[in-house]
Design a protein around this motif. Structure first.
Motif, PDB file in Angstrom:
ATOM      1  N   MET A 117     -50.827  -4.487   4.304  1.00  0.00           N
ATOM      2  CA  MET A 117     -50.816  -4.273   5.751  1.00  0.00           C
ATOM      3  C   MET A 117     -49.440  -4.510   6.362  1.00  0.00           C
ATOM      4  O   MET A 117     -49.138  -3.985   7.445  1.00  0.00           O
ATOM      5  N   SER A 118     -48.594  -5.242   5.674  1.00  0.00           N
ATOM      6  CA  SER A 118     -47.219  -5.419   6.151  1.00  0.00           C
ATOM      7  C   SER A 118     -46.483  -4.090   6.151  1.00  0.00           C
ATOM      8  O   SER A 118     -45.561  -3.880   6.959  1.00  0.00           O
ATOM      9  N   GLY A 119     -46.885  -3.189   5.264  1.00  0.00           N
ATOM     10  CA  GLY A 119     -46.239  -1.888   5.162  1.00  0.00           C
ATOM     11  C   GLY A 119     -46.421  -1.025   6.396  1.00  0.00           C
ATOM     12  O   GLY A 119     -45.610  -0.136   6.664  1.00  0.00           O
ATOM     13  N   VAL A 120     -47.480  -1.266   7.155  1.00  0.00           N
ATOM     14  CA  VAL A 120     -47.697  -0.520   8.404  1.00  0.00           C
ATOM     15  C   VAL A 120     -47.453  -1.422   9.614  1.00  0.00           C
ATOM     16  O   VAL A 120     -47.863  -1.114  10.732  1.00  0.00           O
ATOM     17  N   LYS A 121     -46.808  -2.569   9.371  1.00  0.00           N
ATOM     18  CA  LYS A 121     -46.430  -3.517  10.408  1.00  0.00           C
ATOM     19  C   LYS A 121     -47.630  -4.020  11.215  1.00  0.00           C
ATOM     20  O   LYS A 121     -47.582  -4.102  12.442  1.00  0.00           O
TER      21      LYS A 121
END
Length: 646
Positions: free
Chosen positions: A467-471
């Motif tokens: 989920m960090s990848g989509v901020k």
């Protein structure tokens, strides 16, 4: 010639034997496939496996059949239905089918899906055996108590044994009243067995932990937020007296755990598996010790009334068909509302989502009270919409780990993705997903479901960095039970491995859509192509400029969609935990008539009386269960006082 004569005689004997055998088979036709019409049976005795979907998963059975369509035995091989309710229903239905040799069995109250599942699983096995389903469905079960009437008397009778009903029965008994409480299912506790936490304002434990609510501001804000279409006295009573409920429950052995939930005073209920027994203990110590009774698997059918319109008791039906007449000076309705009646919910609220509450709550308690003169409140129809669900989850859990199966679900709780309605138009600032009540109500107002749009580049980012990848600003705000079995992987930076396969399975299962272009996605999802195309391009422009001119979504959540497909659409639905209101009550929990005057002898607690707190929909957090215990505690005292007055 003699040899030919012997041959003819022998042939004649053989023909006669064959004809006799056929005739004998015809005589036995009442028990063979074909229902007694003399046809040669196709049925094959033996053991056959059958399965069907229940409420919580697949129910698998092994059916032993013999003697031409006779079911000798049914073994439940595998099931995951709710302990104490669904699994009990499976066993009840199993025994009834064997004993009565029919599939025409009434479902068990509160466990209709589980009941239907085992019947369907047995049907599956019978079909494989070549059995006569029509014949097996034509039989009927005569209940042992049909035509019989049993009469009981009490000071107070409580209808429904959920949190509010049990609380009412216990406090009434503690006041010295003889109490009879009836429950249509075999389980005590109702929706409280599924709940997470309750709100008891300024409880002793909350104050001890340094968390205190400013009472007057809380009351004033509550009234304004519900557009003044509430009973301010009822709100004041709950806010100022619910704290005492915490100590009352603790003293009764039903101890909750305090949680400072971002400044909110929440009280987490005991471990799920212990709750029913704790409530049964409360009933035993108060109701039964004082000469009262706890009667389960008994459904109320009608309120008894006197010549002046006063309520004088309840007519109910026991599981064996016996009519039960209970006369009492006070009747307390605690039947849990009507959220399990989808037609009633749609008619009165327009909602077509998921019933996440109890299937047995279909509104008969309300209808009985209305028939006895109770007013239908002006704000009738409100629901407790509280969570977002992804339709894909259950099927995916049969193919993947719980974490992987929850990928679509988790995306419905993040503000970083475009949400559109069935037409293809956006309908909200997706930051509403960060608050459960806001997320639920904005979606329900838009239609029976909404779609979460996910692009190829977003899937790749999730696969690489989680989920960090989509901020994502924080973890999805799902209820703890949604992620309890993958809590160790429930982090922002946990990569979403296998994500493309999961989404392909979602589409294959019919719980989402895919398109290599946005036009193809619109077509496959049944959206209007022009509407969705315009919506998509407007959203992409907003991600580039950082300005959402339609809904004002923060640029922090306007993540790029990429320039190529495929694109996916996740079907997201709203979970309805229960209806809100249906009976108008005063602060003594007396039910009011059209003139707003108490119907003598009639009281209501729990969800059915909760309409005095809210306008058109529930906006609380923990209020539902907190009010159920509190209204039951207070309402039971008033019902007892009425019954015991000289």
């Amino acid at each position: 010639m003699r040899r030919n004569g012997r041959f003819i005689q022998t042939l004649t004997v053989i023909v006669c034997i064959v004809m006799f055998a056929v005739m004998l088979g015809g005589c036995q036709g009442g028990n063979v496939a074909g229902g007694g019409n003399g046809t040669v049976p196709t049925f094959k005795p033996g053991k056959y496996a059958g399965e069907a979907e229940g409420k919580e998963g697949t129910v698998q059975v092994e059916v032993t059949m013999e003697q031409a369509d006779r079911i000798k035995n049914i073994e439940i091989v595998s099931q995951s239905e709710t302990a104490g309710l669904g699994d009990s229903a499976l066993e009840q239905i199993r025994l009834q089918i064997i004993e009565n040799q029919t599939l025409n069995i009434d479902t068990v109250s509160g466990a209709s899906l589980s009941s239907q599942a085992i019947i369907a699983a047995v049907e599956d096995a019978v079909k494989q055996a070549g059995g006569d389903l029509e014949a097996l469905k034509s039989g009927t079960v005569k209940k042992a108590g049909e035509g019989k009437t049993e009469r009981l008397t009490a000071d107070v009778v409580v209808v429904g044994a959920g949190a509010s009903g049990v609380s009412a029965a216990v406090t009434a008994a503690d006041q010295g009243a003889k109490v009879i409480i009836i429950e249509k299912t075999g389980v005590i506790g109702g929706a409280s067995n599924l709940s997470w936490a309750g709100k008891f304002y300024n409880s002793s434990v909350a104050v001890d932990n340094g968390v205190k609510v400013e009472v007057e501001k809380e009351i004033a804000d509550w009234i304004v937020n519900n557009h003044w279409r509430v009973d301010s006295a009822a709100i004041r009573q709950y806010v100022t007296q619910s704290g005492e409920t915490y100590d009352w429950l603790k003293n009764k052995g039903y101890e909750t755990t305090f949680l400072n939930f971002g400044g909110e005073q929440l009280h987490v209920l005991p471990a799920y598996e212990t709750r029913e027994q704790l409530l049964r203990n409360m009933l035993a110590e108060s109701v039964e010790r004082n000469g009262g009774q706890v009667i389960t698997e008994t459904t109320a059918k009608e309120l008894m009334t006197g010549s002046a319109g006063e309520v004088t008791g309840v007519i109910a039906e026991k599981a064996d068909g016996t009519t039960l007449e209970i006369t009492a000076k006070s009747v307390v309705m605690a039947t849990g509302g009507y959220a399990g009646n989808k037609e009633m919910v749609k008619e009165n609220f327009g909602f077509e989502g998921v019933n996440g509450g109890l299937g047995q709550n279909v509104g008969e308690g309300l209808k009985m009270a209305w028939a006895a003169g109770a007013k239908v409140p002006d704000n009738f129809g409100g629901q407790m919409l509280h969570q977002t669900l992804a339709r894909a989850t259950d099927k995916l859990k049969k193919e993947y780990s719980s974490f992987e199966a929850s990928y679509p679900l988790m995306l419905t709780y993040l503000p970083n993705f475009m949400n559109v309605g069935p037409s293809g138009a956006r309908f909200r600032d997706e930051a509403a997903t960060l608050t459960s009540v806001a997320a639920a109500n904005t979606s329900a107002f838009n239609g029976p479901y909404h779609l979460v749009i996910v692009s190829k580049s977003q899937l790749e980012a999730l696969a690489a960095q989680g989920m960090s990848g989509v901020k994502a600003p924080k973890l999805p705000g799902m209820p703890p039970e949604f992620y309890a079995d993958f809590q160790d992987r429930f982090t922002l930076d946990q990569p979403w491995t296998n994500i493309e396969r999961v989404f392909e399975s979602m589409v294959k299962n019919g719980d989402g859509y895919k398109g290599n272009t946005i036009e193809e996605l619109a077509k496959n999802a049944g959206m209007d192509a022009d509407v969705f195309t315009e919506t998509f391009h407007n959203y992409v422009e907003a991600t580039k400029t950082g300005v959402d001119s339609e809904f004002g979504k923060s640029k922090d959540y306007l993540q790029p969609m990429g320039t190529e497909g495929p694109y996916y659409a996740v079907i997201a639905e709203i979970n309805n935990l229960g209806s809100v209101g249906g009976l108008l009550v005063n602060t003594k929990f007396q039910v009011l008539n059209d003139a707003r005057v108490p119907v003598k002898g009639l009281y209501a607690v729990g969800l059915e009386s909760e309409g005095v707190l809210f306008n058109d929909t529930y906006v609380g957090n923990g209020v539902g269960i907190g009010y159920s215990f509190t209204s039951g505690r207070l309402g039971g005292e008033h019902a007892a006082a009425n019954a015991l007055q000289k």
